[in-house]
Design a protein around this motif. Structure first.
Motif, PDB file in Angstrom:
ATOM      1  N   MET A   1       3.199  10.672  -9.569  1.00 54.18           N
ATOM      2  CA  MET A   1       2.497  10.858 -10.693  1.00 54.18           C
ATOM      3  C   MET A   1       1.920  12.244 -10.321  1.00 54.18           C
ATOM      4  O   MET A   1       1.925  13.061 -11.264  1.00 54.18           O
ATOM      5  CB  MET A   1       1.288  10.135 -10.824  1.00 54.18           C
ATOM      6  CG  MET A   1       1.852   8.551 -11.397  1.00 54.18           C
ATOM      7  SD  MET A   1       2.866   8.694 -12.888  1.00 54.18           S
ATOM      8  CE  MET A   1       4.300   8.058 -12.471  1.00 54.18           C
ATOM      9  N   GLN A   2       1.250  12.508  -9.337  1.00 48.86           N
ATOM     10  CA  GLN A   2       0.960  13.909  -8.916  1.00 48.86           C
ATOM     11  C   GLN A   2       2.105  15.131  -8.927  1.00 48.86           C
ATOM     12  O   GLN A   2       1.946  15.877  -9.601  1.00 48.86           O
ATOM     13  CB  GLN A   2       0.474  13.760  -7.419  1.00 48.86           C
ATOM     14  CG  GLN A   2      -0.773  13.237  -7.364  1.00 48.86           C
ATOM     15  CD  GLN A   2      -1.396  13.325  -5.931  1.00 48.86           C
ATOM     16  OE1 GLN A   2      -0.810  14.037  -5.241  1.00 48.86           O
ATOM     17  NE2 GLN A   2      -2.482  12.651  -5.710  1.00 48.86           N
ATOM     18  N   LEU A   3       3.409  14.519  -8.648  1.00 43.81           N
ATOM     19  CA  LEU A   3       4.495  15.326  -8.553  1.00 43.81           C
ATOM     20  C   LEU A   3       4.804  15.699 -10.117  1.00 43.81           C
ATOM     21  O   LEU A   3       5.006  16.807 -10.677  1.00 43.81           O
ATOM     22  CB  LEU A   3       5.542  14.964  -7.964  1.00 43.81           C
ATOM     23  CG  LEU A   3       6.861  15.730  -7.968  1.00 43.81           C
ATOM     24  CD1 LEU A   3       6.738  16.982  -7.122  1.00 43.81           C
ATOM     25  CD2 LEU A   3       7.910  15.003  -7.612  1.00 43.81           C
TER      26      LEU A   3
ATOM     27  N   SER B   1       0.847  -1.311  -0.091  1.00 39.76           N
ATOM     28  CA  SER B   1      -0.066  -0.127  -0.053  1.00 39.76           C
ATOM     29  C   SER B   1       0.964   1.191   0.112  1.00 39.76           C
ATOM     30  O   SER B   1       0.508   2.225  -0.648  1.00 39.76           O
ATOM     31  CB  SER B   1      -0.827   0.096   1.221  1.00 39.76           C
ATOM     32  OG  SER B   1      -0.331   0.143   2.461  1.00 39.76           O
ATOM     33  N   LEU B   2       2.172   1.254   0.682  1.00 43.36           N
ATOM     34  CA  LEU B   2       2.891   2.527   0.586  1.00 43.36           C
ATOM     35  C   LEU B   2       3.508   2.587  -0.707  1.00 43.36           C
ATOM     36  O   LEU B   2       3.683   3.749  -1.146  1.00 43.36           O
ATOM     37  CB  LEU B   2       3.989   2.094   1.717  1.00 43.36           C
ATOM     38  CG  LEU B   2       3.358   2.313   3.203  1.00 43.36           C
ATOM     39  CD1 LEU B   2       4.601   1.989   4.025  1.00 43.36           C
ATOM     40  CD2 LEU B   2       3.087   3.869   3.451  1.00 43.36           C
ATOM     41  N   LEU B   3       4.064   1.623  -1.254  1.00 38.22           N
ATOM     42  CA  LEU B   3       4.236   1.631  -2.688  1.00 38.22           C
ATOM     43  C   LEU B   3       3.607   2.218  -3.776  1.00 38.22           C
ATOM     44  O   LEU B   3       3.948   3.100  -4.662  1.00 38.22           O
ATOM     45  CB  LEU B   3       4.953   0.212  -3.039  1.00 38.22           C
ATOM     46  CG  LEU B   3       6.180  -0.187  -2.366  1.00 38.22           C
ATOM     47  CD1 LEU B   3       6.609  -1.716  -2.817  1.00 38.22           C
ATOM     48  CD2 LEU B   3       7.409   0.686  -2.787  1.00 38.22           C
ATOM     49  N   LYS B   4       2.288   1.864  -3.310  1.00 37.34           N
ATOM     50  CA  LYS B   4       1.288   2.455  -4.468  1.00 37.34           C
ATOM     51  C   LYS B   4       0.997   3.716  -4.092  1.00 37.34           C
ATOM     52  O   LYS B   4       0.710   4.757  -4.943  1.00 37.34           O
ATOM     53  CB  LYS B   4      -0.123   1.702  -4.181  1.00 37.34           C
ATOM     54  CG  LYS B   4      -0.154   0.251  -4.806  1.00 37.34           C
ATOM     55  CD  LYS B   4      -1.526  -0.433  -4.417  1.00 37.34           C
ATOM     56  CE  LYS B   4      -1.541  -1.975  -4.912  1.00 37.34           C
ATOM     57  NZ  LYS B   4      -2.653  -2.736  -4.819  1.00 37.34           N
TER      58      LYS B   4
ATOM     59  N   VAL C   1       6.571   9.272   3.080  1.00 37.33           N
ATOM     60  CA  VAL C   1       6.134   7.761   2.418  1.00 37.33           C
ATOM     61  C   VAL C   1       7.446   6.919   2.220  1.00 37.33           C
ATOM     62  O   VAL C   1       7.454   5.880   2.548  1.00 37.33           O
ATOM     63  CB  VAL C   1       5.309   7.911   1.192  1.00 37.33           C
ATOM     64  CG1 VAL C   1       5.154   6.569   0.447  1.00 37.33           C
ATOM     65  CG2 VAL C   1       3.886   8.533   1.571  1.00 37.33           C
ATOM     66  N   ARG C   2       8.303   7.761   1.691  1.00 38.75           N
ATOM     67  CA  ARG C   2       9.903   6.882   1.331  1.00 38.75           C
ATOM     68  C   ARG C   2      10.285   6.539   2.701  1.00 38.75           C
ATOM     69  O   ARG C   2      10.771   5.288   2.607  1.00 38.75           O
ATOM     70  CB  ARG C   2      10.783   8.056   0.752  1.00 38.75           C
ATOM     71  CG  ARG C   2      11.867   7.255   0.213  1.00 38.75           C
ATOM     72  CD  ARG C   2      12.682   8.274  -0.772  1.00 38.75           C
ATOM     73  NE  ARG C   2      13.485   9.317   0.159  1.00 38.75           N
ATOM     74  CZ  ARG C   2      13.205  10.546   0.073  1.00 38.75           C
ATOM     75  NH1 ARG C   2      12.371  11.226  -0.726  1.00 38.75           N
ATOM     76  NH2 ARG C   2      13.839  11.418   1.044  1.00 38.75           N
TER      77      ARG C   2
END
Length: 62
Positions: free
Chosen positions: A30-32, A20-23, A46-47
């Motif tokens: 993608m937003q960036l 879930s964290l990788l998603k 998240v990283r």
């Protein structure tokens, strides 16, 4: 996410958390790329969470 919470989880739960964290990381990237990300600090959070989960997984498996 706290380390103590992660240590209490089983290996299967940690693997689900990792996916879930990788998603989430992929979505943030993608937003960036499309300039839609308002809080760039989310990428860092998240990283680091991914690194925490991977570290605890390695400790539990070994």
């Amino acid at each position: 996410m706290k380390t103590t919470e992660l240590r209490n989880k089983s290996v299967d739960e940690l693997k689900v958390e990792l996916t879930s964290l990788l998603k989430a990381q992929f979505g943030l990237r993608m937003q960036l790329a499309t300039q839609q990300l308002a809080k760039t600090s989310e990428l860092k959070r998240v990283r680091r969470d991914i690194a925490r989960v991977r570290t605890i997984l390695a400790q539990k498996v070994a």
